[in-house]
Design a protein around this motif. Structure first.
Motif, short mmCIF file in Angstrom:
data_model
loop_
_atom_site.label_atom_id
_atom_site.label_comp_id
_atom_site.label_asym_id
_atom_site.label_seq_id
_atom_site.Cartn_x
_atom_site.Cartn_y
_atom_site.Cartn_z
N ILE A 176 0.23 3.86 -6.37
CA ILE A 176 0.99 3.55 -4.94
C ILE A 176 2.17 4.66 -4.96
O ILE A 176 2.27 5.19 -3.77
CB ILE A 176 1.62 2.26 -4.94
N VAL A 177 2.91 5.20 -5.84
CA VAL A 177 3.86 6.27 -5.80
C VAL A 177 3.17 7.45 -5.21
O VAL A 177 3.79 8.15 -4.37
CB VAL A 177 4.67 6.34 -7.01
N SER A 178 2.06 7.69 -5.90
CA SER A 178 1.29 8.95 -5.56
C SER A 178 0.84 8.92 -4.18
O SER A 178 1.01 9.85 -3.23
CB SER A 178 0.10 9.10 -6.43
N ILE A 179 0.09 7.80 -3.82
CA ILE A 179 -0.18 7.53 -2.22
C ILE A 179 0.99 7.73 -1.27
O ILE A 179 0.77 8.34 -0.11
CB ILE A 179 -0.98 6.34 -2.21
N THR A 180 1.87 7.00 -1.47
CA THR A 180 3.38 7.14 -0.76
C THR A 180 3.71 8.49 -0.42
O THR A 180 3.95 8.79 0.69
CB THR A 180 4.23 6.17 -1.30
N ASP A 208 3.82 10.23 3.38
CA ASP A 208 5.02 10.98 3.85
C ASP A 208 4.70 12.43 4.45
O ASP A 208 5.46 12.81 5.44
CB ASP A 208 6.07 10.96 2.56
N LYS A 209 3.81 13.22 3.55
CA LYS A 209 3.64 14.43 4.09
C LYS A 209 2.80 14.18 5.31
O LYS A 209 3.02 15.00 6.35
CB LYS A 209 2.71 14.87 2.95
N LYS A 264 4.97 13.71 8.53
CA LYS A 264 5.58 14.69 8.91
C LYS A 264 4.68 15.60 10.00
O LYS A 264 5.25 15.94 11.14
CB LYS A 264 6.11 15.57 7.87
N GLN A 265 3.55 15.67 9.78
CA GLN A 265 2.79 16.23 10.53
C GLN A 265 2.38 15.50 11.85
O GLN A 265 2.12 16.10 12.96
CB GLN A 265 1.32 16.71 9.86
N VAL A 266 2.15 14.13 11.73
CA VAL A 266 2.31 13.37 12.76
C VAL A 266 3.49 13.43 13.82
O VAL A 266 3.21 13.56 15.25
CB VAL A 266 2.04 11.71 12.40
N GLY A 267 4.75 13.42 13.20
CA GLY A 267 5.70 13.61 14.07
C GLY A 267 5.69 15.20 14.64
O GLY A 267 6.27 15.19 15.97
N ASN A 268 5.42 16.19 13.95
CA ASN A 268 5.23 17.46 14.67
C ASN A 268 4.35 17.35 15.78
O ASN A 268 4.63 18.17 16.89
CB ASN A 268 4.79 18.55 13.55
#
Length: 281
Positions: A148-152, A156-157, A160-164
């Motif tokens: 879950i930590v790896s997928i999270t 997150d990466k 950021k692309q969605v926000g851009n």
């Protein structure tokens, strides 16, 4: 009087350093000032408080193990001492004394254990299986946390692309649709990974939170696709409203000769009469 005094002194017996004792067992002492007082109990209690170890014999399989231990120790402490010679885990040991299984918190002397007592040690298979199940469960939980930590981190990466993209599209800039589709596919792959994780408790709650995040980002990208398509249609309308200047068509020499005559005929309504057959090439 002198005889009595001498007898008393002889009975007490003056020792070196001004101390005296009565008989073999010292119960009184004479201080340097000559006062006779009862002997301090520190030495007596110290000798009385000394507790000697007892030796117990523990049978494991066909082998007897002799253990020196304090009589007021617990069976749990005895199990710790048996880990080395027997190789059994502390949690897998079961001690039976006088046909009764003894709890690890029970005291040896309270249970009637004395010097030379015998007891039997068993390998608690049920406890071992239970412990293995708990260890497997703990290992799965830790593995789920790591995944879950790896997928999270990947989500997150992608976030950021969605926000851009959101900033660009809402700013009126047209984005290639393939970029939006690829980003949706990446988010869907993370969603599949989350669905494959089996967890309970807090780990299950964390997985559910990440699933909701991914679903939210996919919905945002779907809305961005619609808005991005509208931006493209508006540009096409603008092109239709202001068409490009077309180049004039080429006119042959005969059409340039006939065009003025047709224009004059139309204005005067004169019919055209053929006076000669033109040679055709």
């Amino acid at each position: 009087m002198l005889g009595v005094k001498s007898r008393n002194v002889g009975t007490l017996g003056v020792a070196k350093g001004g101390y005296s004792t009565t008989g073999g067992n010292a119960t009184c002492e004479v201080r340097p000032c000559g006062m006779l007082v009862q002997k301090r109990n520190s030495d007596v209690n110290q000798s009385q408080n000394i507790v000697h170890n007892i030796k117990v014999r523990v049978k494991y399989g066909s082998v007897y193990h002799e253990v020196n231990i304090k009589p007021h120790a617990t069976f749990g402490e005895l199990k710790k001492m048996l880990v080395g010679p027997t190789g059994l885990n502390l949690l897998d040991q079961k001690i039976v004394y006088k046909d009764k299984e003894r709890d690890s918190k029970a005291y040896l002397d309270v249970s009637g254990v004395k010097d030379g007592s015998r007891m039997v040690l068993f390998d608690d298979i049920m406890s071992r299986e239970k412990r293995l199940v708990e260890n497997l469960k703990t290992a799965k939980t830790e593995k789920a946390k790591t995944e879950i930590v790896s997928i999270t981190s990947e989500i997150d990466k992608l976030a950021k692309q969605v926000g851009n993209l959101e900033i660009e599209i809402y700013g009126g800039k047209k984005v290639v649709e393939k970029v939006l589709l690829n980003l949706i596919e990446l988010l869907m792959s993370q969603l599949i990974k989350l669905d494959g994780i089996i967890a309970e408790g807090d780990v299950k709650l964390q997985r559910r939170m990440q699933v909701k995040r991914v679903q939210k980002y996919i919905e945002v990208l779907d809305m961005l696709k619609i808005r991005n398509s509208k931006i493209a249609s508006n540009s096409n309308e603008t092109k239709g409203r202001y068409p490009l200047q077309q180049h004039p068509k080429k006119v042959s020499f005969e059409q340039r000769l006939i065009a003025p005559m047709e224009k004059q005929r139309d204005s005067m309504n004169w019919p055209i009469v053929a006076t000669k057959n033109w040679e055709k090439f």
